[in-house]
Design a protein around this motif. Structure first.
Motif, mmCIF file in Angstrom:
data_model
loop_
_atom_site.group_PDB
_atom_site.id
_atom_site.type_symbol
_atom_site.label_atom_id
_atom_site.label_comp_id
_atom_site.label_asym_id
_atom_site.label_seq_id
_atom_site.Cartn_x
_atom_site.Cartn_y
_atom_site.Cartn_z
ATOM 1 N N TYR A 110 0.856 -1.185 0.000
ATOM 2 C CA TYR A 110 0.000 0.000 0.000
ATOM 3 C C TYR A 110 0.891 1.233 0.000
ATOM 4 N N VAL A 111 0.713 2.097 -0.998
ATOM 5 C CA VAL A 111 1.573 3.270 -1.141
ATOM 6 C C VAL A 111 0.706 4.529 -1.134
ATOM 7 N N PRO A 112 0.746 5.292 -0.039
ATOM 8 C CA PRO A 112 -0.068 6.517 0.034
ATOM 9 C C PRO A 112 0.660 7.712 -0.571
ATOM 10 N N ASP A 113 -0.123 8.729 -0.947
ATOM 11 C CA ASP A 113 0.491 9.940 -1.482
ATOM 12 C C ASP A 113 0.925 10.896 -0.381
ATOM 13 N N LEU A 114 0.615 10.565 0.861
ATOM 14 C CA LEU A 114 1.019 11.361 2.019
ATOM 15 C C LEU A 114 1.618 10.408 3.047
ATOM 16 N N PRO A 115 2.808 10.664 3.545
ATOM 17 C CA PRO A 115 3.444 9.711 4.468
ATOM 18 C C PRO A 115 2.587 9.438 5.706
ATOM 19 N N PHE A 116 2.439 8.167 6.033
ATOM 20 C CA PHE A 116 1.641 7.802 7.196
ATOM 21 C C PHE A 116 2.295 8.259 8.484
ATOM 22 N N ARG A 150 -5.145 -1.428 -7.624
ATOM 23 C CA ARG A 150 -6.119 -0.391 -7.293
ATOM 24 C C ARG A 150 -5.367 0.930 -7.177
ATOM 25 N N SER A 151 -5.985 1.995 -7.657
ATOM 26 C CA SER A 151 -5.316 3.285 -7.559
ATOM 27 C C SER A 151 -6.220 4.302 -6.882
ATOM 28 N N ALA A 152 -5.573 5.229 -6.213
ATOM 29 C CA ALA A 152 -6.241 6.357 -5.559
ATOM 30 C C ALA A 152 -7.389 5.919 -4.651
ATOM 31 N N VAL A 153 -7.129 4.903 -3.836
ATOM 32 C CA VAL A 153 -8.133 4.447 -2.871
ATOM 33 C C VAL A 153 -8.138 5.452 -1.710
ATOM 34 N N PRO A 154 -9.299 6.034 -1.402
ATOM 35 C CA PRO A 154 -9.321 7.025 -0.322
ATOM 36 C C PRO A 154 -9.224 6.353 1.053
ATOM 37 N N TYR A 155 -8.359 6.902 1.887
ATOM 38 C CA TYR A 155 -8.230 6.450 3.272
ATOM 39 C C TYR A 155 -8.281 7.664 4.190
ATOM 40 N N LYS A 156 -8.939 7.475 5.317
ATOM 41 C CA LYS A 156 -8.957 8.510 6.347
ATOM 42 C C LYS A 156 -8.826 7.821 7.696
ATOM 43 N N PHE A 157 -7.886 8.294 8.502
ATOM 44 C CA PHE A 157 -7.724 7.836 9.874
ATOM 45 C C PHE A 157 -7.945 9.032 10.784
ATOM 46 N N SER A 158 -8.704 8.842 11.851
ATOM 47 C CA SER A 158 -8.924 9.928 12.798
ATOM 48 C C SER A 158 -8.864 9.394 14.220
ATOM 49 N N VAL A 159 -8.350 10.228 15.118
ATOM 50 C CA VAL A 159 -8.168 9.829 16.517
ATOM 51 C C VAL A 159 -9.296 10.405 17.360
ATOM 52 N N GLY A 160 -9.944 9.523 18.134
ATOM 53 C CA GLY A 160 -11.019 9.941 19.025
ATOM 54 C C GLY A 160 -10.580 9.936 20.471
ATOM 55 N N LYS A 176 -6.655 14.343 15.790
ATOM 56 C CA LYS A 176 -5.736 14.299 14.656
ATOM 57 C C LYS A 176 -6.340 13.460 13.527
ATOM 58 N N VAL A 177 -6.120 13.905 12.271
ATOM 59 C CA VAL A 177 -6.689 13.237 11.096
ATOM 60 C C VAL A 177 -5.600 13.068 10.047
ATOM 61 N N TRP A 178 -5.618 11.925 9.366
ATOM 62 C CA TRP A 178 -4.725 11.670 8.236
ATOM 63 C C TRP A 178 -5.576 11.208 7.067
ATOM 64 N N LYS A 179 -5.456 11.877 5.927
ATOM 65 C CA LYS A 179 -6.179 11.502 4.715
ATOM 66 C C LYS A 179 -5.173 11.306 3.593
ATOM 67 N N ALA A 180 -5.414 10.292 2.762
ATOM 68 C CA ALA A 180 -4.503 10.045 1.646
ATOM 69 C C ALA A 180 -5.208 9.252 0.557
ATOM 70 N N SER A 181 -4.660 9.330 -0.634
ATOM 71 C CA SER A 181 -5.027 8.435 -1.728
ATOM 72 C C SER A 181 -3.953 7.358 -1.777
ATOM 73 N N VAL A 182 -4.386 6.117 -1.830
ATOM 74 C CA VAL A 182 -3.460 4.998 -1.686
ATOM 75 C C VAL A 182 -3.513 4.110 -2.932
ATOM 76 N N ASP A 183 -2.344 3.810 -3.476
ATOM 77 C CA ASP A 183 -2.239 2.845 -4.572
ATOM 78 C C ASP A 183 -1.898 1.487 -3.984
ATOM 79 N N VAL A 184 -2.534 0.443 -4.518
ATOM 80 C CA VAL A 184 -2.355 -0.914 -4.013
ATOM 81 C C VAL A 184 -1.705 -1.756 -5.107
#
Length: 192
Positions: A78-84, A110-120, A94-102
């Motif tokens: 999994y290769v994101p366009d923004l470093p994890f 798969r290309s440009a798969v949207p991912y979002k991680f957020s801390v609660g 805190k939130v991290w969003k990226a498009s991820v190529d698989v």
């Protein structure tokens, strides 16, 4: 892994270098987790209902994401366009969003798969006789068919691993929840 190789005390950040075993007696499932210099390696051991290939390995960055798995000679990357790494240190809000190529064996699947991680919210989670401070981390993405996938994790920053997951897409979940009921540190290093 023999019972003699596993200690009966609560795991700490130090024991992650040798490894810990997360146990779900209801399935039953055994998940061996250890940290190396490059990330976190896990191996899943299940009962006869599931096919397990012994060289199956997962490597997760910080125990959350950017994994590759080796199974039946397929390496998935999994290769994101923004470093994890920008998601850390984890803090509430805190939130991290990226498009991820698989990639499978370096072939784009798969290309440009949207991912979002957020801390609660922070919390406390009991795993057997041990209690750990955890953060709620929500992952949002989509399946190849475009179906929304939302998974909520209880993530231990001390151990650098997920101790509980909730979501209908979780593998090996029971009623949408995957939680371990025992966690044991390995007594000595098993791998180089």
């Amino acid at each position: 892994m023999s019972d003699a190789a596993v200690a009966q005390v609560c795991s700490t950040a130090d024991t992650m270098k040798h490894g810990i075993v997360l146990i779900n007696n209801g399935i039953p499932a055994r998940l061996f987790v250890r940290q190396d210099d490059a990330g976190q390696i896990t191996e899943l051991q299940l009962d006869e209902r599931y096919v397990v290939i012994r060289d199956q390995i997962h490597v997760h960055e910080r125990g959350l994401f950017l994994s590759y798995e080796r199974e039946a000679h397929i390496n998935r990357t999994y290769v994101p366009d923004l470093p994890f790494s920008e998601f850390f240190p984890l803090e509430k809000g805190k939130v991290w969003k990226a498009s991820v190529d698989v990639f499978d064996n370096e072939k784009l699947v798969r290309s440009a798969v949207p991912y979002k991680f957020s801390v609660g919210e922070p919390g406390r989670l009991q795993v057997g006789d041990c209690a750990y401070d955890v953060l709620d981390v929500t992952m949002e993405t989509e399946s190849p068919e475009g179906e929304a996938i939302v998974t909520k994790y209880a993530y231990s920053t001390e151990l650098g691993t997920i101790l509980k997951g909730e979501g209908k897409h979780l593998w090996l979940s029971e009623n949408g929840v995957m939680q371990f009921d025992e966690l044991r540190p390995v007594r000595s290093k098993m791998f180089p």
